[in-house]
Design an enzyme around this catalytic site. Structure first.
Site, mmCIF file in Angstrom:
data_model
loop_
_atom_site.group_PDB
_atom_site.id
_atom_site.type_symbol
_atom_site.label_atom_id
_atom_site.label_comp_id
_atom_site.label_asym_id
_atom_site.label_seq_id
_atom_site.Cartn_x
_atom_site.Cartn_y
_atom_site.Cartn_z
ATOM 1 N N LYS A 179 0.851 -1.196 0.000
ATOM 2 C CA LYS A 179 0.000 0.000 0.000
ATOM 3 C C LYS A 179 0.882 1.239 0.000
ATOM 4 O O LYS A 179 1.750 1.404 0.870
ATOM 5 C CB LYS A 179 -0.908 -0.035 1.232
ATOM 6 C CG LYS A 179 -2.120 0.847 1.152
ATOM 7 C CD LYS A 179 -3.017 0.560 2.362
ATOM 8 C CE LYS A 179 -4.301 1.318 2.317
ATOM 9 N NZ LYS A 179 -5.048 1.175 3.583
HETATM 10 O O1 G3P Z 1 -8.021 2.224 5.325
HETATM 11 C C1 G3P Z 1 -8.291 3.484 4.850
HETATM 12 C C2 G3P Z 1 -9.673 4.014 5.105
HETATM 13 O O2 G3P Z 1 -10.598 2.998 4.884
HETATM 14 C C3 G3P Z 1 -9.829 4.768 6.386
HETATM 15 O O3 G3P Z 1 -11.155 4.906 6.791
HETATM 16 O O4 G3P Z 1 -12.887 5.588 8.415
HETATM 17 O O5 G3P Z 1 -10.476 6.190 8.855
HETATM 18 O O6 G3P Z 1 -11.758 7.334 7.065
HETATM 19 P P1 G3P Z 1 -11.577 6.069 7.845
#
Ligand code: G3P
Length: 217
Positions: free
Chosen positions: A87
């Site tokens: 990633k």
């Molecule tokens: O893994 C990246 C992403 O899915 C993060 O999600 O909820 O922290 O905006 P969030």
């Protein structure tokens, strides 16, 4: 549509895997820290533990922000397990690293995508997946789902093979709408996946079937 779970919590990963609909896992440094996984060796071991639970792709994020560092770290992550996907953030060095790994046959997931232009660059660089963060766009009064629609259009115009991995999915309707648009993958919390199960008419219907069966026996 592939279902990935966005967590580093092994119990939740096991529960999603047991449901039989899980295609992979995404993690990030914040999710690792949330589970108390710190220190390089513990983090690497945790990726292997996740790979041993699931059958599909497991995104492991580089911490380096320079090209050489990303290559070094990405190669080491990719050598951990065949299911690891490297990633990489959407930066100038990140785009170069995506191209490097694409030429080397190593799978990548380009993270922190917030615009169609960034999605176009990730596809041109040969990313396997790229992750638009829809929830974080919604958080700043910008329609995250509209970004998924626009990227779908652009990728279909040119038959790009990079998969749209809708990330920062926060709830079940995000998931359903991503499916309507045609996102290739969604990654979200276990609750968003399990929310798909729920309908009151299912509960009422099942209760009636069981009550009627009881009457007849
Ligand atoms: O893994 C990246 C992403 O899915 C993060 O999600 O909820 O922290 O905006 P969030």
């Amino acid at each position: 549509m592939k279902f990935f779970i966005d967590t580093a919590n092994l119990d939740q990963i096991r529960e999603a895997q047991a449901l039989g609909v899980l295609d992979g896992v995404t993690t990030n440094p914040s999710l690792m820290a949330k589970e108390g996984i710190t220190g390089a060796n513990n983090i690497l071991k945790h990726y292997v533990d996740i790979c041993e639970i699931v059958d599909g792709d497991v995104s492991a994020e580089v911490i380096a922000v320079d090209f050489e560092g990303m290559i070094r770290e990405g190669e080491s992550l990719a050598s951990l397990h065949p299911q690891v996907v490297v990633k990489i953030p959407m930066t100038e060095d990140g785009v170069k690293a995506l191209k490097y790994f694409s030429d080397a046959g190593i799978k990548t997931n380009c993270t922190l995508i917030f615009s169609v232009g960034q999605a176009l660059l990730a596809a041109k660089a040969g990313a396997t997946y790229m992750s638009p963060f829809i929830g974080r766009l919604d958080d700043v009064s910008t329609d995250g789902l509209e970004l998924i629609e626009d990227i779908r259009l652009v990728y279909d115009n040119y038959a790009f093979e990079t998969q749209i991995l809708a990330a920062s999915v926060r709830h079940t309707m995000h998931l359903v709408n991503c499916a309507k648009i045609g996102a290739d993958v969604m990654t979200g919390p276990l609750a968003a996946i399990k929310g798909l199960l729920n309908h009151p008419l299912t509960d009422i219907g099942l209760a009636k079937f069981l009550a009627d069966h009881k009457k007849g026996n």
